[in-house]
Structure formats: C-alpha cells, structure tokens
Design a protein around this motif. Structure first.
Motif, mmCIF file in Angstrom:
data_model
loop_
_atom_site.group_PDB
_atom_site.id
_atom_site.type_symbol
_atom_site.label_atom_id
_atom_site.label_comp_id
_atom_site.label_asym_id
_atom_site.label_seq_id
_atom_site.Cartn_x
_atom_site.Cartn_y
_atom_site.Cartn_z
ATOM 1 N N CYS A 85 -60.509 43.689 14.136
ATOM 2 C CA CYS A 85 -60.268 42.304 13.717
ATOM 3 C C CYS A 85 -60.627 41.330 14.836
ATOM 4 N N THR A 86 -60.292 41.693 16.065
ATOM 5 C CA THR A 86 -60.652 40.852 17.207
ATOM 6 C C THR A 86 -62.166 40.729 17.319
ATOM 7 N N TYR A 87 -62.867 41.825 17.142
ATOM 8 C CA TYR A 87 -64.324 41.835 17.254
ATOM 9 C C TYR A 87 -64.973 40.958 16.188
ATOM 10 N N THR A 88 -64.421 40.952 14.981
ATOM 11 C CA THR A 88 -65.011 40.201 13.873
ATOM 12 C C THR A 88 -64.387 38.817 13.673
ATOM 13 N N ASN A 89 -63.472 38.456 14.569
ATOM 14 C CA ASN A 89 -62.781 37.158 14.474
ATOM 15 C C ASN A 89 -61.992 37.005 13.167
ATOM 16 N N LEU A 90 -61.438 38.115 12.684
ATOM 17 C CA LEU A 90 -60.568 38.071 11.513
ATOM 18 C C LEU A 90 -59.132 37.921 11.996
ATOM 19 N N GLU A 91 -58.474 36.841 11.586
ATOM 20 C CA GLU A 91 -57.113 36.563 12.058
ATOM 21 C C GLU A 91 -56.150 37.651 11.603
ATOM 22 N N MET A 92 -55.302 38.088 12.526
ATOM 23 C CA MET A 92 -54.297 39.117 12.231
ATOM 24 C C MET A 92 -52.919 38.490 12.089
#
Length: 355
Positions: A85-92
């Motif tokens: 998620c960090t790599y793809t900028n998907l908010e967790m």
C-alpha cells in the motif's frame, strides 16, 4: 515438454473442454480444489496463478490503488499489505482485532473507518499472526458489513485448512452471494513448500460483480506485465493438488496441534507474558508482554533485542505489526528446538524479573 500457459494466452485461447495434459489444466485443478469448500463451482477463468501469495497481494493492491482511495487492514496483520500500500500510495486504515473475542474483527470500528473511497477490507483466516480461526457467524457478519459499506472483501487464506481447534476453516467465498470476494492462497503452507512460489487469486464472486466493475480486467492487465510462476511448478500443480494423500495433511495438523499445545502451556508458566486466546490455526500466536514484571526492559523491541543477544532466541516484536508491547511467537519449529527456545524465553524473563 509439458506446456503451461500465461494469463494472456489463456484470455485469447480460453473455452472448450480442457484436456488433462493441456495448457489450462493447472487452472482447472486449482478451481476444483477451491470449489470443494464452496456452495458453487468456480471455473478456470475465476483463477489467476501467481508467484506465491506475496505476488497475489502485490497484484490485488496494485489493481485497487487509485488517487484518494483507501483500504481497511487488520491490526495486527501481515506487513506485506502495508508495504505494498505504501508503494502504490493506497491509504491504509487499520481496524482492530479483539483479543478477548478470539481476535474477531471490530466491526463497529470498520463502519467508522470506511467512506465512499474505501475499496476493500482485508481479512486473514486462519490468521497470521494471531493463530485464530474465524467462526461462520462472524464471517457472515463481516460479509454483511462489507455489503452495507459497498466494498469487496480480500480474504487471505494462505493457511487454509491448517486448523486444529474447535473452529473449522471456512472460506470467505462461502459468502460470495452476499459480497464479492477475492480469495488469495498458495501451496506454500498447507503443502509445506514455501520456496516453490505458486499462489493464486480467485474471484469467489458468483454474481460477477468484480467483472462488471472491471476489477478482473485490472488484475489481468497487471498479470500480463509481471512474471508468471515457474513453468515446472505450474506443470506440477495437478500432481501436487490431486495426488497428495490425506495422511500427509493429517500428519501436519497433528504436529501443529501438539506444538501449539506445548507453546500455549509453556507460555502460561511465564509471569510477564499472557496469551489471551489459545492458537487454533496457522503457525503463530500473539501474546501480551507485561512490562510491570520486568526491569531494564523498555518495550517489546528492547525485549526481543535483548532476548536475541542473551539467549539466541528470535521473536517478532508486536511493534512491527502495530501492536506495541505484544509478541508474535511461531510454533512451527522442530519439537525439541521449540522446547529449548521456550525454556530460554522463560529463563530470560526470570532473569529480568523484578524482585
């Protein structure tokens, strides 16, 4: 030489009866394996093979990532989700698992975290790192909550059937008529072949919602530009899945049950560590570290660092899983080594115990 297929080839050449020696037979076998536990039958087109479950996570997260989107992740969970998620900028957004309730999902918290940009909720069952196995009724509640929120469920079932407590393994796909489910799995855990790197993504979605919303197209597009599992492993899949005897699986469950029992009983003798829920599946257990019993230990990371230096025993600090002052212990260890390791853990705790 036996031929195996790429996902692109399958898309262009799918359909028709599949010979057991043909290019698509490995997809058929995985679909049939997963269908055994479902109230409906999966087709080969519902299955995508990956280089282990780690690649399955990478692909699914990448397929769902878009500007302003968010995903709901369990705490504690498997760090690969956070990494991708960090790599793809998907908010967790993290929801808690409740230790006192067998590590069930805090569904009230899930509803508060979700919004119109939430794309999915992730569950891991059987659970790494908690060693828990979700009950049917609670899984149905998860499915209904996800439907209410308008999000799919990503069900990480890499430890499928590795259960040895009172709760049997139930795939989330059983509730596919309630909410669309992406099921992730692999041969690495149940067959005990982690280095072979053969996993899958399955669309356990009998209403076809994931196809209508183009999620399947996104998964296919990413698979077309990534590496496939090793061809010789793909070719071996039918033999691995169809010809493994029940005795093999039963023996693994027997070993894990004995190891989990041993681990749980040994932990009960250590004052500064408590186990809120006896492990029932996977190969791990989460335990609470009570620092009030100890001197010269500042937190879980300090505990694990000193334990490694003084006793050569490696335990994962809960802080790595966003669970400060918790510990994750694995019992998937040769029994003699497990006993020695737990005895060293006890000696370490006693040595650092307050007088």
């Amino acid at each position: 030489m036996k031929e195996v297929e790429s996902h692109a080839f399958r898309r262009e050449n799918g359909g028709g009866k599949v010979p057991k020696c043909g290019r698509r037979w490995n997809f058929v076998v995985v679909a049939e394996y997963l269908s055994k536990d479902l109230p409906y039958k999966l087709s080969p087109d519902d299955v995508f093979l990956t280089a282990g479950c780690t690649q399955a996570i990478d692909i699914v997260v990448s397929a769902l990532a878009r500007p302003d989107a968010n995903i709901l992740l369990p705490r504690p969970g498997f760090p690969m989700y956070e990494a991708r998620c960090t790599y793809t900028n998907l908010e967790m957004r993290h929801f808690d698992l409740i230790p006192e309730q067998g590590w069930e999902v805090d569904l009230d918290q899930v509803e508060k975290l979700a919004d119109e940009n939430t794309v999915a909720i992730v569950i891991i069952n059987p659970n790494n790192p908690c060693g828990s196995v979700l009950k049917y009724q609670h899984m149905e509640e998860i499915a209904k909550t996800a439907r209410k929120l308008g999000v799919m469920v990503i069900s990480d079932e890499v430890y499928d059937h590795l259960t040895f407590g009172s709760n049997p393994f139930i795939p989330m796909g059983v509730f596919g008529n309630i909410v669309p489910v992406l099921t992730l799995g692999s041969i690495s855990k149940r067959w005990v072949v982690p280095g072979w790197r053969l996993g899958w993504i399955a669309t356990t979605d009998p209403k076809g919602i994931l196809r209508k919303t183009k999620v399947v197209d996104s998964i296919r597009s990413i698979l077309d530009i990534t590496t496939d599992p090793a061809t010789f492993i793909q070719g071996a899949v039918p033999q691995i899945i169809e010809k493994t005897k029940d005795d093999f699986f039963n023996n693994i469950i027997h070993v894990l049950r004995d190891a989990a029992e041993l681990c749980y009983n040994k932990i009960k003798d250590i004052k500064c560590i408590t186990c809120p829920h006896k492990p029932e599946g996977s190969m791990f257990v989460m335990v609470k570290l009570n620092l009030s019993y100890l001197v010269d230990i500042s937190d879980d990371v300090d505990f694990c660092s000193k334990l490694a230096k003084e006793e050569s025993v490696i335990i994962m600090p809960g802080s790595a899983l966003e669970m400060k002052n918790w510990l994750r212990i694995t019992f998937a260890v040769e029994p003699t080594s497990l006993v020695v390791g737990l005895e060293r853990l006890k000696s370490f705790c006693e040595r650092h115990e307050k007088n």
